[in-house]
Design an enzyme around this catalytic site. Sequence first.
Site: not given
Ligand code: GLA
Length: 694
Positions: A163, A322
Amino acid sequence: MKSLTNSRFSWPALLTENAAGIAFGGDYNPDQWPEDVWAQDIELMKRAGVNVVALGIFSWDRIQPTEDTWNFAWLDRIIAQLGDAGIAVDLATSTASAPMWLYKKYPQVLPVDKYGHTVHAGSRQSWRPTSKVFREFALEMCRQLALRYGNNPTVTSWHVGNEYGWNNRHDYSEDAAQAFTTWCENKYGTIDALNEAWGTSFWSQEVRSFDEVQLPYHMGADSMVNPSQQLDFERFGNDMLLDFYRAERDAIQSICPDKPCTTNFMISTDQCSMDYQQWAAEVDFVSNDHYFHEGESHLDELTCSDALVAALAQGKPWYVMEHSTSAVQWKPLNARKRNGELLRDSLAHVAIGADAINFFQWRQSRFGAEAFHSAMVPHAGEDSKLFRGVCELGSSLKTLSDAGLQGSTLKPSDTAILFSAASEWATRCETLPSKKLSHWHDVLAWYRGFEDAGARADVVPLANDWSDYSTVILPTVLVLSDSDTERLATFAKNGGRVIIGYATGLIDENFHIGLGGYPGAGNGLLRDMLGVRGEEFNILGDEDQAIKLSNGAQSVLWQNDISVRDDVDVLATYTGEAADDWELNNIPAFTRARYGKGTAYFVGCDLDRAAIANYLGEVLQTESVTTTNLLHTVRESENAVFDFYFARAETDLALVCLPQDAQVLIISSAQKSSDTDNSYALNRNGILITKRGR
Ligand code: GLA
Ligand code: GLA
């Protein structure tokens, strides 16, 4: 739609016999657990059908416990155990969070906020994208991992960073200031060009040399940053992070050239961290993180976000890196998912082209900031509704894999809603006629309007080639360059249908207003196409003051006070008491003009989704309005067609009549409603997925 190719595309292999199948798994953080839990993890992963995990995303401190020591032994062991179980690894570079020793010894890598405060270590991305010191440490980590695991058959893809920009999107450090100067010099060449682009004759902002160029720091309460400078700062931040990603990717691929690299984007309809159209060209496969929006927009918001991800993937499969099995822990109130939503959300991603369904995270943490974030194995353990749901999902994905779904492509719509990162950034600027303006909001409203009207639209980056669509819609595409306006004009001339929203084309890429009347894009070209000319905006914002339209719709935020050319058809006008009060009575709200072989429509005010659906039904004559509570998408392979049906509404049953040769693959929260005509009724969160021949 024109089939575009990303020359980099390469899909990660699984450890299945033919290396194929729909990927299923999650972020795996074994370093949070004693090793005796690992064997149990793997046993449960096998039970659930997990075939891939994203490993080591935040493990830098474990891998490099001091500046001069490396510890791969634990990683060797877990990768070996996963490999033995047939579970592939998407191995992270682990560089999203650096170890505390690094921050302590090299505090010059820490970012600085707009007030000049240091952003301290201990969270994620506590580093300057422009720090040479940090970059060298990160690249060394990439090289070490590539050397050690590049030939490891269990590692089938690389998860670069995590991210990007989550915490260091806007850095105001000294390094950033210097890099911004260079970036501006490269972009503008001469200081005069920068002064012209930024309109620095305003408020004595003129700069005489690039040394005088500064970042858009905090300048005191209620200070208003130069919007042209701010827009460039957004582009600069995007470019610095993209450059960092490329460097990490190249460090890996210089040693391990044959395994695909990705980084997880953050696309949902309330976020626009990066200009992902640029990023999509730099990843071997597109992956995205998406967290659900609870409430009645849940499914539509998810598929609208996915529509943009699918467009970025350009017809290739993409990866949900995710999402959550249930509640997150970072909102003020964290709603759980209802029964059936874990399966429904996952399969909805598949319906929009995803071939990989991963979660954050495998095992719910016992400690730390995310201990109350849901996971695949909850605190309650395997004997839980949630873990049974995960197993059900694993078996559904296996059914779809076995039926040959993987690699099939999403059937495009004939309509593209155009999305522009620059416009989303620009609508967040604080000096617009209304702070309520939001490009994403209006993209979602149009997207939902289409679904309500029984049709479906794609969401396509403005910078892509959309010339093979029959209709393009530009909702609040505030920023339109001359060249984009010309592309629109050519598209319409050749027979395309263009729908221009109320706040589209007001500024160019430098945040300069087009003159001579609104919308001024393309030196008046957009006005010519539409045959309208606006002199003022009528800005409201209160439901009580809503302005009515002659076709029954209403507008609450923004109306353009326009006049129209004689040859333009007026499709609706403002009317009623409030319109009278604001001197809008009989002013055209919706218009249509011929342009070349095509048509240019203007929608001069904001509309809610019901009014948009109505507009589409009446004006554009979309297919029907009888299937409003059903989402239907199609994926096609060489010899099969897969139909995905989902119930959109919370209460009304959604009815589907299947073609006679359709074979039901997945059915959940739905039942056959008639034996004679092969029809089914879908309840709340209902899903029906079928396969038929081509
Ligand atoms: C982000 C991060 C993850 C986690 C999620 C929680 O997407 O990449 O490591 O912290 O948020 O929702
Ligand atoms: C103040 C300033 C002006 C202008 C107006 C705008 O009065 O003195 O320069 O910014 O506000 O309302």
